[in-house]
Write a protein that holds these residues in place. Sequence first.
Motif, PDB file in Angstrom:
ATOM      1  N   THR A  45       0.683  -1.322   0.040  1.00  0.00           N
ATOM      2  CA  THR A  45      -0.094   0.146   0.130  1.00  0.00           C
ATOM      3  C   THR A  45       0.737   1.384  -0.033  1.00  0.00           C
ATOM      4  OG1 THR A  45      -0.130  -0.069   2.352  1.00  0.00           O
ATOM      5  CG2 THR A  45      -1.901  -1.015   1.290  1.00  0.00           C
ATOM      6  N   GLU A  46       2.210   1.200   0.310  1.00  0.00           N
ATOM      7  CA  GLU A  46       2.917   2.423   0.534  1.00  0.00           C
ATOM      8  C   GLU A  46       3.694   2.995  -0.758  1.00  0.00           C
ATOM      9  OE1 GLU A  46       2.309   3.970   3.271  1.00  0.00           O
ATOM     10  OE2 GLU A  46       0.914   2.495   3.184  1.00  0.00           O
ATOM     11  N   TYR A 316       8.554  -0.395   8.175  1.00  0.00           N
ATOM     12  CA  TYR A 316       6.861   0.307   8.461  1.00  0.00           C
ATOM     13  C   TYR A 316       5.992  -0.780   8.486  1.00  0.00           C
ATOM     14  CZ  TYR A 316       2.880   3.050   7.038  1.00  0.00           C
ATOM     15  OH  TYR A 316       1.485   3.628   6.931  1.00  0.00           O
ATOM     16  N   ASN A 320       3.420  -2.587  11.727  1.00  0.00           N
ATOM     17  CA  ASN A 320       1.861  -2.922  11.617  1.00  0.00           C
ATOM     18  C   ASN A 320       1.881  -4.230  12.045  1.00  0.00           C
ATOM     19  OD1 ASN A 320       1.374  -0.445  10.360  1.00  0.00           O
ATOM     20  ND2 ASN A 320       1.173  -1.458   8.242  1.00  0.00           N
ATOM     21  N   HIS A 390      -2.075   1.182   5.504  1.00  0.00           N
ATOM     22  CA  HIS A 390      -1.409   2.419   6.056  1.00  0.00           C
ATOM     23  C   HIS A 390      -1.546   2.099   7.572  1.00  0.00           C
ATOM     24  CE1 HIS A 390      -1.609   3.829   2.327  1.00  0.00           C
ATOM     25  NE2 HIS A 390      -2.971   3.954   1.952  1.00  0.00           N
ATOM     26  N   GLU A 391      -0.516   2.716   8.240  1.00  0.00           N
ATOM     27  CA  GLU A 391      -0.467   2.568   9.645  1.00  0.00           C
ATOM     28  C   GLU A 391      -1.654   3.152  10.459  1.00  0.00           C
ATOM     29  OE1 GLU A 391       2.852   4.797  10.955  1.00  0.00           O
ATOM     30  OE2 GLU A 391       2.251   4.572  13.044  1.00  0.00           O
ATOM     31  N   GLU A 392      -2.354   4.189   9.763  1.00  0.00           N
ATOM     32  CA  GLU A 392      -3.549   4.823  10.786  1.00  0.00           C
ATOM     33  C   GLU A 392      -4.903   3.784  10.202  1.00  0.00           C
ATOM     34  OE1 GLU A 392      -1.637   6.190   8.369  1.00  0.00           O
ATOM     35  OE2 GLU A 392      -2.738   6.995   6.709  1.00  0.00           O
ATOM     36  N   ASP A 393      -4.952   3.014   9.154  1.00  0.00           N
ATOM     37  CA  ASP A 393      -5.798   2.057   8.914  1.00  0.00           C
ATOM     38  C   ASP A 393      -5.755   1.018   9.897  1.00  0.00           C
ATOM     39  OD1 ASP A 393      -7.030   3.980   6.912  1.00  0.00           O
ATOM     40  OD2 ASP A 393      -6.147   2.767   5.472  1.00  0.00           O
TER      41      ASP A 393
END
Length: 407
Positions: A45-46, A316, A320, A390-393
């Motif tokens: 995703t990044e 990253y 997660n 994504h980290e926030e998701d």
Amino acid sequence: MARINANYNKLAAGYLFPEIARRTAEFVNANDGVEVMRLGIGDTTEPLTQAVLEGLHGSVDELSSPDTYSGYGDGEGKESLRKALADRYGERGAQLDETEVFISDGAKSDSANIQSLFSNDAVICVQDPAYPVYVDTNVIGGRTGDAVDGQYEGLVYLPCTEANGFVPEPPSEHVDLIYLCNPNNPTGAVATKSQLEAFVTYAREHKAVIFFDAAYSAYITDPELPKSIYELEGAETCAIELNSFSKDNGFTGLRLGWAVVPQALVAEDAEQGKLNTMWRRRQNTFFNGPANIVQDGALASLTPEGRRQSDEMVAYYKVNAKTIRDCLESIGLTVYGGSNAPYLWMKTPDGIDSWSFFDKLLSETHVVGTPGSGFGPSGEGFFRLSAFGHEEDIARAVQSIRDNLKL
Ligand SMILES: *Cc1c(COP(=O)(O)O)cnc(C)c1O
């Protein structure tokens, strides 16, 4: 009158991901306005790293001028890229050169095509659960009987269970071709050096060949764990390694992988060099080589700065993985994997089956994951969660599990 390859009729329906999509859509339709969170994907995703972007842009610029334009390249891929990859194996103590590395459009293609080098009566061995490509391509190739209770007749399955830490021992019977995925998709398990040594020893004794899918090797940060099968003595005589730029550099859409077919590799009726020549022939017959732009992007990912940025991308996703793992453990669930892999393999609570847990997780927490039983019978009672996102998701999904999952 044209007749079809009837082996296609033996394939079990592409059940897993369509069924996930169907159940998810049904839930969303029945619960207007609910937003589902996905911890089920096997896709990155990044965004691409700066180094890769520069490599890609530079290559586009070269194609825009008659002085630097290039058309067809080598069917095996650019020599500079093959050399850079061979050198990287050298850092791990494996002596390989650029003639043994073949660039492709991805490890999926290679893991599907590699069986074509071997005879139709080869006995195939896979881990259970497994990446479906290994099984399905051998079904299509006519090396199995029909599927009975989720397993094909004629295939040898090695169950990956809690008892063996999801890393099986070599088969007790004779097999010819062994697929190993390490770090494993879907279990996230990683074999130790001695566990891999057992497979290399088996393969040499039986003149079998190992297909070692190392697509997630960049996720191994424990220095005790081998990242390549060629870190084991003698593996160059009995193993083909497959790898990819997909999971550590986000090339899932760009498409680029490679296969290592060592000159030293032998089979019962193949002297050293023969299989390497055959794969070269195969690639040049079926393939005109991967995109030059994409190869230049990959080359940029192998410079010291490119590697530093790629390591950051992997780190990253590993954060997660830890976030998910910590959450599940904190609410008393049993979870494996995720330490040297982007996948977590969770035991379903109270022994409920994988699909029932899928429904429970979706209805109670609005999180979508992947039922373990979709990867093979030994996956029943387990559930795959993915650290790609994504980290926030990921944080939101994890919070919802913590707050809303009824245990
Ligand atoms: C993602 C993945 C690959 C890589 O596939 P590409 O075709 O290179 O994108 C290979 N093997 C496994 C097990 C995977 O999960």
